[in-house]
Design a protein around this motif. Structure first.
Motif, PDB file in Angstrom:
ATOM      1  N   MET A   1       0.827  -1.162   0.000  1.00  0.00           N
ATOM      2  CA  MET A   1       0.000   0.000   0.000  1.00  0.00           C
ATOM      3  C   MET A   1       0.890   1.251   0.000  1.00  0.00           C
ATOM      4  O   MET A   1       1.781   1.376   0.812  1.00  0.00           O
ATOM      5  N   ASN A   2       0.612   2.160  -0.889  1.00  0.00           N
ATOM      6  CA  ASN A   2       1.420   3.349  -1.093  1.00  0.00           C
ATOM      7  C   ASN A   2       0.781   4.528  -0.356  1.00  0.00           C
ATOM      8  O   ASN A   2      -0.384   4.843  -0.574  1.00  0.00           O
ATOM      9  N   PRO A   3       1.543   5.191   0.552  1.00  0.00           N
ATOM     10  CA  PRO A   3       0.950   6.312   1.293  1.00  0.00           C
ATOM     11  C   PRO A   3       0.641   7.500   0.379  1.00  0.00           C
ATOM     12  O   PRO A   3      -0.186   8.339   0.699  1.00  0.00           O
ATOM     13  N   HIS A   4       1.274   7.581  -0.785  1.00  0.00           N
ATOM     14  CA  HIS A   4       1.034   8.700  -1.696  1.00  0.00           C
ATOM     15  C   HIS A   4      -0.309   8.573  -2.385  1.00  0.00           C
ATOM     16  O   HIS A   4      -0.858   9.575  -2.856  1.00  0.00           O
ATOM     17  N   ASP A   5      -0.866   7.390  -2.435  1.00  0.00           N
ATOM     18  CA  ASP A   5      -2.169   7.219  -3.063  1.00  0.00           C
ATOM     19  C   ASP A   5      -3.240   7.942  -2.259  1.00  0.00           C
ATOM     20  O   ASP A   5      -4.140   8.565  -2.832  1.00  0.00           O
ATOM     21  N   ASP A   6      -3.148   7.881  -0.938  1.00  0.00           N
ATOM     22  CA  ASP A   6      -4.132   8.573  -0.103  1.00  0.00           C
ATOM     23  C   ASP A   6      -4.010  10.087  -0.283  1.00  0.00           C
ATOM     24  O   ASP A   6      -5.017  10.794  -0.352  1.00  0.00           O
ATOM     25  N   LEU A   7      -2.782  10.571  -0.361  1.00  0.00           N
ATOM     26  CA  LEU A   7      -2.577  12.002  -0.550  1.00  0.00           C
ATOM     27  C   LEU A   7      -3.087  12.441  -1.912  1.00  0.00           C
ATOM     28  O   LEU A   7      -3.764  13.478  -2.033  1.00  0.00           O
ATOM     29  N   GLY A   8      -2.783  11.682  -2.930  1.00  0.00           N
ATOM     30  CA  GLY A   8      -3.235  12.019  -4.275  1.00  0.00           C
ATOM     31  C   GLY A   8      -4.742  12.026  -4.374  1.00  0.00           C
ATOM     32  O   GLY A   8      -5.335  12.932  -4.966  1.00  0.00           O
ATOM     33  N   SER A   9      -5.414  11.043  -3.777  1.00  0.00           N
ATOM     34  CA  SER A   9      -6.881  11.006  -3.842  1.00  0.00           C
ATOM     35  C   SER A   9      -7.476  12.134  -3.010  1.00  0.00           C
ATOM     36  O   SER A   9      -8.503  12.717  -3.381  1.00  0.00           O
ATOM     37  N   ALA A  10      -6.816  12.517  -1.907  1.00  0.00           N
ATOM     38  CA  ALA A  10      -7.313  13.630  -1.098  1.00  0.00           C
ATOM     39  C   ALA A  10      -7.175  14.946  -1.866  1.00  0.00           C
ATOM     40  O   ALA A  10      -8.061  15.807  -1.808  1.00  0.00           O
ATOM     41  N   LEU A  11      -6.083  15.124  -2.582  1.00  0.00           N
ATOM     42  CA  LEU A  11      -5.899  16.352  -3.364  1.00  0.00           C
ATOM     43  C   LEU A  11      -6.894  16.420  -4.523  1.00  0.00           C
ATOM     44  O   LEU A  11      -7.421  17.487  -4.841  1.00  0.00           O
ATOM     45  N   ARG A  12      -7.162  15.303  -5.144  1.00  0.00           N
ATOM     46  CA  ARG A  12      -8.133  15.286  -6.242  1.00  0.00           C
ATOM     47  C   ARG A  12      -9.539  15.550  -5.748  1.00  0.00           C
ATOM     48  O   ARG A  12     -10.373  16.058  -6.489  1.00  0.00           O
ATOM     49  N   ALA A  13      -9.812  15.297  -4.510  1.00  0.00           N
ATOM     50  CA  ALA A  13     -11.147  15.506  -3.955  1.00  0.00           C
ATOM     51  C   ALA A  13     -11.396  16.973  -3.606  1.00  0.00           C
ATOM     52  O   ALA A  13     -12.552  17.374  -3.425  1.00  0.00           O
ATOM     53  N   LEU A  14     -10.349  17.774  -3.512  1.00  0.00           N
ATOM     54  CA  LEU A  14     -10.519  19.197  -3.179  1.00  0.00           C
ATOM     55  C   LEU A  14     -11.232  19.925  -4.320  1.00  0.00           C
ATOM     56  O   LEU A  14     -11.048  19.593  -5.489  1.00  0.00           O
TER      57      LEU A  14
END
Length: 177
Positions: free
Chosen positions: A1-14
């Motif tokens: 599991m890649n921690p950057h995936d959560d960050l990327g999906s959070a940024l796309r949700a903004l």
């Protein structure tokens, strides 16, 4: 599991950010309307006519230093201070007038400006000494020194004019833009 995936999906949700309004339309509305400059093509004939008239009326060229009179060029015994003082004052005034005309017409490089400033300072010192001179015997050498300094200043200030006059042959027929 890649921690950057959560960050990327959070940024796309903004939500997308809105750009601020452009300030130029408000600024342009607040400024007065621009005035158009009229071309000065109509002024050229009048300027040329005025220059020709001035050349015909002017007693001598403003770019040539005042020439000494015939009496000044002939070798004569040294005049008495009372006789020489008015001639020195007149020569000084002629040189100052000529320097005034020349200063408005000629560009100067830095070295010439520095030399001219130093000579002008020396003229000021001589003027200070002249203001406390007690009699003509004391004033005549100071006036000679003042005239000599003004002649040096005239030579320095006329160098660019002389150089420009001598460069006529060096000017190309067409200047590349």
């Amino acid at each position: 599991m890649n921690p950057h995936d959560d960050l990327g999906s959070a940024l796309r949700a903004l939500p997308l950010a809105q750009a601020p309004d452009d300030l130029w339309p408000r600024l342009a509305a607040a400024l007065p309307p621009a005035r158009r400059r009229k071309p000065l093509r109509a002024a050229w004939p009048a300027a040329i006519a005025a220059a020709l008239l001035l050349a015909l009326v002017w007693p001598r060229s403003p770019l040539s230093p005042p020439s000494p009179s015939v009496a000044e060029t002939q070798v004569a015994p040294a005049p008495a201070p009372a006789d020489e003082l008015p001639a020195l004052r007149d020569r000084s005034q002629d040189l100052e007038r000529w320097l005034g005309v020349l200063a408005r017409q000629s560009p100067q490089d830095a070295r010439s400006l520095m030399a001219a400033a130093e000579i002008a300072d020396l003229v000021g010192l001589v003027d200070a000494q002249l203001s406390v001179a007690r009699d003509d015997q004391e004033a005549v050498p100071l006036w000679r020194q003042r005239v000599g300094l003004l002649e040096d200043l005239a030579a320095i200030r006329s160098l660019p004019v002389t150089a420009l006059a001598n460069q006529d042959a060096a000017i190309p027929d067409s200047i590349p833009l």
